[in-house]
Design a protein around this motif. Structure first.
Motif: not given
Length: 128
Positions: A41, A95, A39, A98-101, A126-128
């Motif tokens: 950015d 993305c 996880a 963005k914060h991504v897993e 996931s994407v936050d």
């Protein structure tokens, strides 16, 4: 016509060399050494290459690290990865920042059409 002893030995040696070479190529380029989820950015994600166009990206993973003096400081790691699936690549293009897993697989070696990294991102968790 029966094979001579010398030709049998040569045939056995060539067969062993071919099997060993095939095993080396499999373990070097196609055997999945490890897999997991990271996880962070997305710093950049781009399509690059001269002959083989591949998708390459870099993720910044931040965290805390203890120092020898007992204090804690901010520490960041870079996770460089490649993507082979166009659907995953198209999603990651949107993305940036963005914060991504990401779920990934790691191979021992790289192939020019698979990307520049041993780490191949296979799925966006996931994407936050």
């Amino acid at each position: 016509m029966a094979m001579s002893r010398k030709s049998k030995i040569i045939t056995i040696i060539i067969s062993v060399v071919v099997v060993l070479l095939a095993a080396f190529i499999f373990f070097r380029f196609f055997f999945i050494y490890s897999s997991g989820v990271n996880a962070g950015d997305i710093n950049y994600f781009q399509r690059e290459g001269i002959i083989f166009k591949t998708y390459e990206g870099k993720m910044i993973q931040s965290g805390f690290k203890s120092t020898a003096e007992g204090t804690t400081g901010l520490h960041s790691n870079e996770f460089k990865f490649s993507v082979t699936d166009k659907a995953v690549a198209d999603s990651l293009m949107r993305c940036s920042g963005k914060h991504v897993e990401l779920r990934w697989k790691r191979y021992f070696g790289t192939l020019p059409w698979r990307g520049n990294s041993q780490y191949i991102a296979t799925e966006i968790v996931s994407v936050d």
